[in-house]
Design an enzyme around this catalytic site. Structure first.
Site, short mmCIF file in Angstrom:
data_model
loop_
_atom_site.label_atom_id
_atom_site.label_comp_id
_atom_site.label_asym_id
_atom_site.label_seq_id
_atom_site.Cartn_x
_atom_site.Cartn_y
_atom_site.Cartn_z
N GLU A 246 -3.58 -4.19 -9.00
CA GLU A 246 -4.51 -5.15 -9.59
C GLU A 246 -5.60 -5.48 -8.59
OE1 GLU A 246 -3.01 -9.05 -10.59
OE2 GLU A 246 -1.53 -8.98 -8.99
N GLU B 130 -12.52 -6.77 -4.51
CA GLU B 130 -11.51 -6.51 -3.48
C GLU B 130 -11.62 -5.06 -3.00
OE1 GLU B 130 -7.58 -8.21 -3.75
OE2 GLU B 130 -8.13 -9.05 -5.68
#
Length: 177
Positions: A115, A124
C-alpha cells in the site's frame, strides 16, 4: 519514519484492508496452488500481513509472508506480532529493510502486496519503491494492487477564487457587490 498516529490513521480504513484480503483470496483461488510465498513491501504495523494470512486461511493455502519494512519502530511491532500471535508464528518473517534494496531469500515470491501508494499515488515514492519490488515476482506472480491511477479533480470555491484574485490583482476581497 512514519509516526504511530500516522499508522493508526491508515489502519482505521477497514474497507481498504477487506479489499486487499479479497484480492489475495482471488489470487490464491485462481492460482490453485496449496502453497504461496508472499511479500508485503512497506508492511507498517502489519494490517496487510494480517489480510494475507486471513486470505490464505480462508482459501486453505499454506503461506509464508516476508514482511519488509524500513521503519525501525514498525519493525519492532512486526517482530512482536510474529513472536506472540499464533496466526503469525512460523508464517511471517520480518525483514528490517528498504524495499528498494531487499532481495527475497527464496528466489522470488508468488504475490507482492503493498500500500505504498499513500493518498496520492506517489507520495511515498511508489514508482521508485515498487518498480524494484516487482523484480521479486516469480513467473506468473501477481502484484496487489496490480495497477493504480492518480488524478487530480478540479474543484470550485468562490471564496478561494476571490481571495486568489485579490492577492494577485489587489481587487477587493469577496464577491462583487
Amino acid at each position: 519514519d512514519l509516526e504511530t498516529a500516522t499508522y493508526e490513521t491508515f489502519e482505521k480504513d477497514p474497507v481498504k484492508y477487506a479489499r486487499y484480503e479479497a484480492a489475495a483470496r482471488a489470487f490464491f483461488r485462481a492460482r490453485g496452488s496449496s502453497e504461496v510465498v508472499a511479500a508485503v513491501a512497506g508492511a507498517g504495523r502489519g494490517p496487510l500481513v494480517q489480510a494475507a494470512l486471513n486470505a490464505a486461511d480462508a482459501e486453505g493455502v499454506t503461506i509464508r509472508v516476508h514482511a519488509v519494512e524500513k521503519n525501525a519502530n514498525a519493525v519492532v511491532t512486526l517482530r512482536g506480532r510474529a513472536r506472540t500471535e499464533d496466526a503469525w508464528r512460523g508464517r511471517v518473517e520480518v525483514h528490517a529493510a528498504d524495499a528498494r534494496g531487499w532481495t527475497p531469500p527464496d528466489g522470488g515470491v508468488d504475490c507482492l502486496i503493498s500500500e505504498l501508494l499513500g493518498s496520492f499515488g506517489d507520495n511515498e515514492l511508489s514508482p521508485e519503491c515498487l518498480a524494484p519490488a516487482e523484480a521479486w515476482l516469480k513467473p506468473g506472480g501477481v502484484s496487489i494492487p496490480y495497477r493504480y491511477e492518480s488524478f487530480a479533480q478540479p474543484i470550485s470555491c468562490a471564496k478561494l477564487w476571490f481571495d486568489a484574485r485579490r492577492a494577485n490583482t489587489g481587487a477587493p476581497a469577496g464577491p462583487p457587490a
